[in-house]
Design an enzyme around this catalytic site. Structure first.
Site, mmCIF file in Angstrom:
data_model
loop_
_atom_site.group_PDB
_atom_site.id
_atom_site.type_symbol
_atom_site.label_atom_id
_atom_site.label_comp_id
_atom_site.label_asym_id
_atom_site.label_seq_id
_atom_site.Cartn_x
_atom_site.Cartn_y
_atom_site.Cartn_z
ATOM 1 N N ARG A 239 -46.478 -9.017 10.295
ATOM 2 C CA ARG A 239 -47.113 -9.399 9.256
ATOM 3 C C ARG A 239 -46.155 -9.292 7.953
ATOM 4 O O ARG A 239 -45.000 -8.516 8.271
ATOM 5 C CB ARG A 239 -48.089 -8.142 8.943
ATOM 6 N N GLU A 268 -48.562 -14.633 1.246
ATOM 7 C CA GLU A 268 -49.167 -16.017 1.915
ATOM 8 C C GLU A 268 -49.970 -16.498 1.175
ATOM 9 O O GLU A 268 -51.109 -15.847 0.713
ATOM 10 C CB GLU A 268 -49.464 -15.642 3.383
ATOM 11 N N HIS A 286 -47.109 -19.225 9.515
ATOM 12 C CA HIS A 286 -48.312 -18.436 9.960
ATOM 13 C C HIS A 286 -48.675 -19.119 11.262
ATOM 14 O O HIS A 286 -49.995 -19.257 11.404
ATOM 15 C CB HIS A 286 -49.200 -17.735 9.234
HETATM 16 N N1 LIG Z 1 -48.224 -14.234 13.304
HETATM 17 C C1 LIG Z 1 -49.387 -13.979 14.192
HETATM 18 O O1 LIG Z 1 -50.133 -14.956 13.851
HETATM 19 C C2 LIG Z 1 -49.560 -12.780 14.750
HETATM 20 C C3 LIG Z 1 -50.428 -12.717 15.959
HETATM 21 C C4 LIG Z 1 -50.923 -11.914 16.499
HETATM 22 C C5 LIG Z 1 -50.535 -10.347 16.122
HETATM 23 N N2 LIG Z 1 -49.932 -10.500 14.851
HETATM 24 C C6 LIG Z 1 -49.387 -9.012 14.519
HETATM 25 O O2 LIG Z 1 -48.656 -8.526 15.442
HETATM 26 C C7 LIG Z 1 -48.860 -7.102 15.494
HETATM 27 C C8 LIG Z 1 -49.078 -6.518 16.741
HETATM 28 O O3 LIG Z 1 -49.778 -6.944 17.830
HETATM 29 P P1 LIG Z 1 -50.052 -6.438 19.165
HETATM 30 O O4 LIG Z 1 -51.376 -6.960 19.884
HETATM 31 O O5 LIG Z 1 -48.717 -6.506 19.789
HETATM 32 O O6 LIG Z 1 -50.526 -4.916 18.628
HETATM 33 P P2 LIG Z 1 -50.296 -3.551 19.553
HETATM 34 O O7 LIG Z 1 -51.126 -2.552 18.797
HETATM 35 O O8 LIG Z 1 -50.461 -3.874 20.998
HETATM 36 O O9 LIG Z 1 -48.782 -3.107 19.298
HETATM 37 C C9 LIG Z 1 -48.207 -2.575 18.207
HETATM 38 C C10 LIG Z 1 -47.205 -1.413 18.675
HETATM 39 O O10 LIG Z 1 -46.654 -0.954 17.277
HETATM 40 C C11 LIG Z 1 -46.463 0.438 17.747
HETATM 41 N N3 LIG Z 1 -46.225 0.832 16.204
HETATM 42 C C12 LIG Z 1 -46.970 1.297 15.469
HETATM 43 N N4 LIG Z 1 -46.637 2.084 14.326
HETATM 44 C C13 LIG Z 1 -45.297 1.771 14.381
HETATM 45 C C14 LIG Z 1 -43.959 2.211 13.728
HETATM 46 N N5 LIG Z 1 -44.125 2.962 12.526
HETATM 47 N N6 LIG Z 1 -42.695 2.165 14.281
HETATM 48 C C15 LIG Z 1 -42.776 1.542 15.544
HETATM 49 N N7 LIG Z 1 -43.970 1.159 16.262
HETATM 50 C C16 LIG Z 1 -44.959 1.113 15.852
HETATM 51 C C17 LIG Z 1 -47.671 0.786 18.433
HETATM 52 O O11 LIG Z 1 -47.542 1.983 18.964
HETATM 53 C C18 LIG Z 1 -47.939 -0.415 19.283
HETATM 54 O O12 LIG Z 1 -47.099 -0.257 20.535
HETATM 55 C C19 LIG Z 1 -50.534 -7.108 14.976
HETATM 56 O O13 LIG Z 1 -50.880 -5.927 14.454
HETATM 57 C C20 LIG Z 1 -50.596 -8.253 14.058
HETATM 58 O O14 LIG Z 1 -50.204 -7.807 12.832
HETATM 59 C C21 LIG Z 1 -49.435 -11.547 14.287
#
Ligand SMILES: NC(=O)c1ccc[n+]([C@@H]2O[C@H](COP(=O)([O-])OP(=O)(O)OC[C@H]3O[C@@H](n4cnc5c(N)ncnc54)[C@H](O)[C@@H]3O)[C@@H](O)[C@H]2O)c1
Length: 326
Positions: A239, A268, A286
């Site tokens: 994000r 955005e 995005h």
């Molecule tokens: N660009 C895009 O179009 C797009 C698409 C999908 C997801 N995303 C973003 O990617 C993010 C991750 O998706 P995901 O499905 O892998 O989520 P997820 O919940 O499986 O993984 C997130 C990871 O981050 C870790 N985490 C949380 N807080 C943290 C911190 N302070 N320091 C270090 N690690 C931390 C969590 O423990 C987890 O392992 C989503 O929240 C979303 O915002 C973006």
């Protein structure tokens, strides 16, 4: 019996809408733009369910405007930082997301940004199209090697793990940080758990996959950028506000890091001043999950959650589970 009503805030694949229409009275925003807050409030009035996008802020004001019959808001995304979880729980509204089905496409786009930046593809593509090529030269468009380099993953969740697995194909050394360690994954893939400081200092390519929560706002700022290698590349497909974009522009201008690949931005669809003037950044709007298969699967999860909740069953991917205990 009157059918329950569902509002879809932006056009999603027709197959998903068709599925919804089998069960409910469905209204879809036909304009190819995000709705304003006032429009959202107006459109949600009296609806039982909503498919929302990241661009729709679902807060107490919008929920109150919708009314007490509203049962579920299903986000068409895995991230859900557009939701006020407490406000929805208080009003007995179930919130859902679409995890798991966009890991591959998002990780692939992450890797595309990484490779494009390492080998300066957009810059070289533009150079050739602009008719500037005079012939092969030995010191021309020198990029970075990827094979056997160190990939740092911040946030080893679903997407972070998928990126790490892809990196094994390039024989990369994988280091990661997270709020919890995953020893099983370490064994499977050969990854090493490190603290954030080590991650910043040792990564040749640093890729961000943390959710946007208060703790991760500006997870990468001026201080962190200064700790990275001068030859490092930062990739962000999580994000926008996870990175301080103004600080990043400055670091790229001053060559504090080698480059960046960005799918997401702080404000955005606006991007920070100066960003698009730089050659050492690859920017895309995005599009990480933008493949038809992925979008259909995201829609299918959102639709399934709505069908289940309006039939009085449990949703599959609830992000405010406290509401289910009430
Ligand atoms: N660009 C895009 O179009 C797009 C698409 C999908 C997801 N995303 C973003 O990617 C993010 C991750 O998706 P995901 O499905 O892998 O989520 P997820 O919940 O499986 O993984 C997130 C990871 O981050 C870790 N985490 C949380 N807080 C943290 C911190 N302070 N320091 C270090 N690690 C931390 C969590 O423990 C987890 O392992 C989503 O929240 C979303 O915002 C973006």
């Amino acid at each position: 019996m009157t059918k329950a009503s569902v509002y879809v805030t932006r056009m999603i694949p027709e197959d998903n809408i068709e599925e919804l229409r089998k069960h409910f009275a469905v209204e879809v925003n036909q304009e190819d733009r995000a709705l304003s807050k006032e429009e959202l409030k107006e459109k949600l009035k009296g609806k039982h369910a909503v498919i929302s996008l990241l661009t729709d802020t679902i807060d107490s004001e919008v929920l109150d405007a919708a009314g007490p019959q509203l049962k579920i808001v299903a986000n068409y995304a895995v991230g859900f930082n557009n939701f006020d979880l407490a406000a929805a729980t208080e009003r007995n509204v179930i919130l859902t997301n679409t995890p798991g089905v966009l890991d591959e496409s998002t990780a692939t786009l992450t890797f595309t940004l990484l490779l494009s930046m390492a080998r300066r593809i957009p810059e070289a593509n533009k150079f050739l199209r602009d008719g500037k090529w005079q012939g092969w030269a030995p010191m021309f468009f020198i990029g970075l090697d990827v094979d056997k380099k160190t990939l740092g993953v911040a946030g080893l969740g679903r997407i972070g793990k998928n990126v790490a697995r892809k990196a094994k194909g390039f024989d990369m050394k994988i280091i990661y940080t997270d709020v919890c360690r995953n020893e099983e994954f370490e064994k499977q893939v050969g990854a090493t758990f490190v603290d954030k400081e080590t991650l910043l200092k040792e990564s040749d390519f640093l890729t961000l996959h943390v959710p946007l929560i208060p703790e991760t706002h500006h997870y990468i700022g001026e201080k962190e950028l200064k700790m990275m290698k001068k030859t490092a590349v930062l990739i962000n497909a999580s994000r926008g506000p996870v990175v301080d974009e103004i600080a990043l522009v400055k670091a790229l201008q001053e060559k504090e890091i080698w480059g960046a690949g960005l799918d997401v931005f702080e404000e955005e669809p606006r991007i920070a001043p100066g960003l698009s003037d730089l050659d050492n950044v690859v920017i895309v709007p995005h599009i990480a999950s933008a493949t038809m298969d992925t979008r259909l699967k995201m829609g299918a999860i959102a639709v399934d959650n709505i069908i289940k909740v309006l039939k009085g069953q449990m949703p599959v991917t609830c992000v405010n589970p406290e509401v289910l205990k009430k």
